[in-house]
Design a protein around this motif. Structure first.
Motif, PDB file in Angstrom:
ATOM      1  N   GLY A  47      -1.279 -30.404   1.361  1.00 29.94           N
ATOM      2  CA  GLY A  47      -2.411 -30.464   0.743  1.00 29.94           C
ATOM      3  C   GLY A  47      -2.253 -28.411   0.187  1.00 29.94           C
ATOM      4  N   SER A  48      -1.960 -28.095   1.131  1.00 34.71           N
ATOM      5  CA  SER A  48      -0.947 -26.775   1.010  1.00 34.71           C
ATOM      6  C   SER A  48       0.074 -26.364  -0.412  1.00 34.71           C
ATOM      7  N   ARG A  49      -0.133 -25.452  -0.745  1.00 33.36           N
ATOM      8  CA  ARG A  49       0.896 -25.332  -1.941  1.00 33.36           C
ATOM      9  C   ARG A  49       1.449 -23.832  -1.775  1.00 33.36           C
ATOM     10  N   THR A  50       2.843 -23.958  -1.173  1.00 36.97           N
ATOM     11  CA  THR A  50       3.214 -22.454  -1.327  1.00 36.97           C
ATOM     12  C   THR A  50       4.421 -22.107  -2.516  1.00 36.97           C
ATOM     13  N   THR A  51       4.211 -21.454  -2.876  1.00 34.84           N
ATOM     14  CA  THR A  51       5.340 -21.390  -4.184  1.00 34.84           C
ATOM     15  C   THR A  51       6.337 -20.600  -4.138  1.00 34.84           C
ATOM     16  N   TYR A  52       7.304 -20.419  -4.565  1.00 33.31           N
ATOM     17  CA  TYR A  52       8.881 -19.500  -4.039  1.00 33.31           C
ATOM     18  C   TYR A  52       8.409 -17.889  -4.364  1.00 33.31           C
ATOM     19  N   ARG A  53       7.148 -17.631  -5.332  1.00 31.83           N
ATOM     20  CA  ARG A  53       6.677 -16.462  -5.186  1.00 31.83           C
ATOM     21  C   ARG A  53       5.795 -16.001  -4.108  1.00 31.83           C
ATOM     22  N   GLU A  54       5.247 -16.637  -3.960  1.00 37.79           N
ATOM     23  CA  GLU A  54       4.063 -16.767  -2.818  1.00 37.79           C
ATOM     24  C   GLU A  54       4.732 -16.581  -1.523  1.00 37.79           C
ATOM     25  N   ALA A 149       6.430  -6.698  23.473  1.00 38.06           N
ATOM     26  CA  ALA A 149       6.011  -5.542  23.409  1.00 38.06           C
ATOM     27  C   ALA A 149       4.483  -6.118  22.067  1.00 38.06           C
ATOM     28  N   HIS A 150       5.537  -7.038  21.357  1.00 39.13           N
ATOM     29  CA  HIS A 150       4.139  -7.629  20.281  1.00 39.13           C
ATOM     30  C   HIS A 150       4.619  -8.988  19.766  1.00 39.13           C
ATOM     31  N   LEU A 151       3.349  -9.459  20.426  1.00 37.15           N
ATOM     32  CA  LEU A 151       3.149 -10.696  19.701  1.00 37.15           C
ATOM     33  C   LEU A 151       2.666 -11.512  18.565  1.00 37.15           C
ATOM     34  N   LEU A 152       3.087 -11.708  18.040  1.00 40.01           N
ATOM     35  CA  LEU A 152       2.510 -11.950  16.411  1.00 40.01           C
ATOM     36  C   LEU A 152       1.602 -13.732  16.415  1.00 40.01           C
ATOM     37  N   VAL A 153       0.757 -13.869  16.260  1.00 34.54           N
ATOM     38  CA  VAL A 153      -0.197 -15.077  16.623  1.00 34.54           C
ATOM     39  C   VAL A 153      -1.082 -15.869  14.940  1.00 34.54           C
ATOM     40  N   SER A 154      -0.389 -16.671  14.805  1.00 34.13           N
ATOM     41  CA  SER A 154      -1.047 -17.570  13.897  1.00 34.13           C
ATOM     42  C   SER A 154      -1.871 -18.675  14.781  1.00 34.13           C
ATOM     43  N   HIS A 155      -2.632 -19.376  13.766  1.00 34.78           N
ATOM     44  CA  HIS A 155      -3.524 -20.246  13.703  1.00 34.78           C
ATOM     45  C   HIS A 155      -2.884 -21.227  12.400  1.00 34.78           C
ATOM     46  N   PHE A 156      -2.953 -22.651  12.809  1.00 37.48           N
ATOM     47  CA  PHE A 156      -2.411 -23.683  11.773  1.00 37.48           C
ATOM     48  C   PHE A 156      -3.289 -23.309  10.447  1.00 37.48           C
ATOM     49  N   THR A 157      -4.774 -23.443  10.920  1.00 40.68           N
ATOM     50  CA  THR A 157      -5.469 -23.016   9.514  1.00 40.68           C
ATOM     51  C   THR A 157      -5.020 -22.097   8.334  1.00 40.68           C
ATOM     52  N   ASP A 158      -4.342 -21.669   8.908  1.00 34.16           N
ATOM     53  CA  ASP A 158      -3.750 -20.408   8.227  1.00 34.16           C
ATOM     54  C   ASP A 158      -3.013 -20.827   6.690  1.00 34.16           C
ATOM     55  N   ALA A 159      -2.415 -22.204   7.392  1.00 33.73           N
ATOM     56  CA  ALA A 159      -1.665 -22.561   5.676  1.00 33.73           C
ATOM     57  C   ALA A 159      -2.257 -24.008   5.528  1.00 33.73           C
ATOM     58  N   ILE A 160      -3.599 -24.572   6.252  1.00 35.42           N
ATOM     59  CA  ILE A 160      -4.266 -25.538   5.980  1.00 35.42           C
ATOM     60  C   ILE A 160      -5.337 -25.700   4.433  1.00 35.42           C
ATOM     61  N   ALA A 161      -4.842 -26.479   3.891  1.00 38.00           N
ATOM     62  CA  ALA A 161      -5.366 -26.133   2.167  1.00 38.00           C
ATOM     63  C   ALA A 161      -6.768 -25.931   3.461  1.00 38.00           C
ATOM     64  N   PRO A 162      -7.938 -25.241   2.971  1.00 37.12           N
ATOM     65  CA  PRO A 162      -9.620 -25.617   2.983  1.00 37.12           C
ATOM     66  C   PRO A 162     -10.614 -26.862   2.978  1.00 37.12           C
ATOM     67  N   GLY A 163     -11.311 -26.677   3.201  1.00 35.94           N
ATOM     68  CA  GLY A 163     -12.451 -28.417   3.039  1.00 35.94           C
ATOM     69  C   GLY A 163     -12.352 -29.223   3.739  1.00 35.94           C
ATOM     70  N   ASP A 164     -11.720 -30.193   3.708  1.00 32.00           N
ATOM     71  CA  ASP A 164     -11.994 -31.656   4.089  1.00 32.00           C
ATOM     72  C   ASP A 164     -10.371 -31.467   4.881  1.00 32.00           C
ATOM     73  N   ARG A 165      -9.148 -31.283   4.729  1.00 35.70           N
ATOM     74  CA  ARG A 165      -8.102 -30.878   5.723  1.00 35.70           C
ATOM     75  C   ARG A 165      -8.037 -32.262   5.171  1.00 35.70           C
ATOM     76  N   PRO A 166      -6.771 -32.058   3.833  1.00 37.18           N
ATOM     77  CA  PRO A 166      -6.513 -33.675   3.321  1.00 37.18           C
ATOM     78  C   PRO A 166      -5.544 -33.998   4.445  1.00 37.18           C
ATOM     79  N   GLY A 167      -4.978 -34.988   5.076  1.00 37.29           N
ATOM     80  CA  GLY A 167      -4.145 -35.590   5.110  1.00 37.29           C
ATOM     81  C   GLY A 167      -3.826 -35.459   6.815  1.00 37.29           C
ATOM     82  N   VAL A 168      -4.725 -34.482   7.397  1.00 31.43           N
ATOM     83  CA  VAL A 168      -4.320 -34.416   9.000  1.00 31.43           C
ATOM     84  C   VAL A 168      -5.137 -35.487   9.631  1.00 31.43           C
ATOM     85  N   PRO A 169      -4.118 -36.161  10.610  1.00 31.64           N
ATOM     86  CA  PRO A 169      -3.990 -37.822  10.813  1.00 31.64           C
ATOM     87  C   PRO A 169      -4.801 -37.425  12.290  1.00 31.64           C
TER      88      PRO A 169
END
Length: 564
Positions: A47-54, A149-169
């Motif tokens: 449900g999260s949409r990333t455009t080419y500009r973004e 020396a450095h570890l960058l860490v993301s959560h999946f929720t950084d890229a999933i649309a908020p709300g009811d998290r559509p489509g997540v099994p």
């Protein structure tokens, strides 16, 4: 015109025989399409949409953060993730920072990951929070001056649309939606993805181009630890551009992106090809047949690069009739042969011809590909754009006529520059024939009278489990460390679903006579990726050996094959 090994009957008439890779870097593909199609969806993810500009802007901010962390031109940066938008952003950001991506299989355990850190001499890693403890554990087990020396860490929720998290099994909700505690890094600092993206510094000047190193994916072999394959921007761009042409990708293309993006085929022929063409990637973090059917239907997916096991699974879904697959214009892939019965079902029910291709990590994926309009089943295809493929004699290197078996060798602009810090292995793999550099594939095959190539055997010991390569020497080395095992030989066992699976024949020490199959398998599972773990353990009193004392693995392998 195509070369003399590509008959007019097989070569797609609308294609040139060869193409020149763009002189630009991989970054330029997203930069160009951010100007051409700024508001077009580049990525779709639950449900999260990333455009080419973004996509361009996020990648530039991350490149700026990498620059402030000390990443310089030519530095290697690890990316350890399942498919997600953050993986795509990371790859583009590393290219924008003039650095080199080291894609790492997220199924690897800490013991395996240490090699990638040390061999690539990487000081920065990017991962997701579910995998961060494993990568940190790998680094923390090393000397302080050798770890990350450095570890960058993301959560999946950084890229999933908020709300009811559509489509997540439902079975993925804990995995994808939970916030995981971040690990400590003994040799450096852990950074939050959002902080890196939102407060990244100024990107450095773009300095890399076609001949600079872009990727350092690792491939194992018959002996020793995995080796890094040096792929330039030009190597990757050739196959990204070539795949988009061969498969008819356009800015309207929607790619089901479920093939792992740490794997060379997904990385080049799906991700970079889609970005080059300005299409949309509909991203799945891993395989789930119900979700795949829903996404194809919802987003009118036109292209699906796959492996046969995924297609077999989707066709077995009880909900198959509710999925609308009519938008699919291309379905194909490689890694394992497509069973004829499954291919016939695809054609009869959906009008789709499965299009098989062939390539290696060392060739930035594809070197042979079936023509989309005229594919042959269980066939590698014909030489791809710009490729000179030959069947040669094992000893002399002389080219063999049609229908005679020999080793498949390939030459083209996608062939890698050699193995990272492995000059001897590079010399063994890259050979000169008629003044041109050819890649020895290690696969035995033949070319038919129509110019199509077929594989019949392997020179190298390798197990192909659902498209994942498993090298027996690596698993044997692991098994020798088990306290109960005296000797071990790893072979391939036929598997109706995976194609092949891993089987180990072991001799147990007299002091550990009570050890059982489940115990050995469980021990392996904690130390290597799941696809490498032996599914079967056979206990033997001894292993067959040659007069020189070497284990005769082929005797065991042939005995196993005769059972099926």
């Amino acid at each position: 015109m195509p070369n003399d090994k590509q008959s007019p009957k097989t070569w797609p008439r609308r294609f040139p025989a060869s193409i020149e890779p763009p002189a630009t870097s991989l970054w330029d593909s997203v930069a160009v399409n951010a100007r051409r199609y700024p508001d077009r969806a580049a990525l779709m993810f639950f449900g999260s949409r990333t455009t080419y500009r973004e996509l361009k802007e996020a990648s530039e901010r991350l490149a700026g953060r990498l620059h402030t962390l000390g990443v310089e031109r030519g530095d290697r940066v690890l990316v350890v993730m399942q498919n997600c938008p953050q993986l795509v952003i990371s790859h583009l950001a590393i290219a924008r920072a003039n650095a080199v991506v080291v894609p790492v299989n997220p199924m690897n355990r800490a013991e395996e990951m240490r090699h990638y850190i040390s061999d690539a001499r990487a000081k920065v890693g990017i991962t997701t929070a579910d995998l961060a403890p494993e990568l940190a554990a790998a680094s923390n087990a090393m000397e302080l001056d050798e770890g990350l020396a450095h570890l960058l860490v993301s959560h999946f929720t950084d890229a999933i649309a908020p709300g009811d998290r559509p489509g997540v099994p439902s079975q993925w909700r804990d995995w994808l939606l939970s916030r995981h505690e971040l690990p400590k890094l003994a040799s450096g600092s852990v950074h939050h993805w959002r902080d890196a993206i939102e407060t990244g510094g100024k990107s450095p000047d773009l300095e890399v181009a076609r001949d600079d190193l872009a990727l350092l994916p690792y491939t194992s072999g018959t002996t020793g630890l995995p080796k890094g394959c040096m792929l330039t921007h030009g190597n990757v761009m050739h196959n990204a551009v070539g795949s988009s042409l061969w498969l008819g990708m356009t800015p309207e293309t929607a790619n089901l992106t479920v093939l792992p993006l740490f794997h060379i085929t997904g990385l080049v022929c799906v991700m970079h090809a889609s970005i080059f063409s300005g299409g949309t990637m509909v991203i799945m973090p891993r395989w789930n047949r119900e979700l795949a059917g829903q996404l194809i239907s919802q987003y009118r997916v036109s292209h699906w690069t796959s492996i046969p096991t995924m297609i077999i699974d989707l066709l077995a879904s009880p909900n198959l009739g509710s999925f609308n697959l009519s938008s699919l214009a291309y379905i194909g892939g490689g890694g394992a042969a497509m069973p004829q019965a499954v291919a016939e079902t695809l054609l009869d029910k959906f009008g789709l011809k499965f299009v098989e291709g062939y390539g290696m990590t060392e060739s930035a994926a594809v070197t042979l590909f079936n023509p989309c309009d005229d594919p042959k089943l269980q066939c590698l295809g014909i030489p791809f754009l710009s490729v000179d493929a030959r069947i040669v004699d094992f000893e002399s290197g002389a080219e063999l006529p049609d229908n005679e078996q020999g080793e498949i060798v390939v030459h083209g602009p996608q062939v890698f520059k050699g193995y990272w810090k492995r000059d001897e292995a590079s010399r063994e793999t890259l050979v000169t024939i008629d003044g041109k550099t050819f890649l020895r594939t290690g696969d035995i095959g033949y070319r038919d009278a129509d110019g199509y190539y077929f594989i019949t055997d392997r020179l190298k010991r390798m197990i192909n489990a659902s498209g994942y390569k498993v090298w027996p020497a690596e698993i044997e080395t692991l098994l020798f460390r088990h306290p109960a095992i005296q000797e071990a030989c790893v072979i391939a066992s036929k598997d109706d679903y995976r194609g092949e699976t891993v089987k180990a024949v072991v001799v147990v020490k007299p002091s550990h006579a009570g050890v059982n199959e489940d115990e050995i398998i469980a021990w392996c599972r904690t130390r290597v990726s799941s696809y490498k773990v032996p599914r079967f353990i056979k206990f033997a009193d001894s292993l067959p050996k040659s007069a020189s004392g070497k284990v005769m693995w082929r005797v065991l392998q042939e005995t196993e094959l005769r059972k099926t």
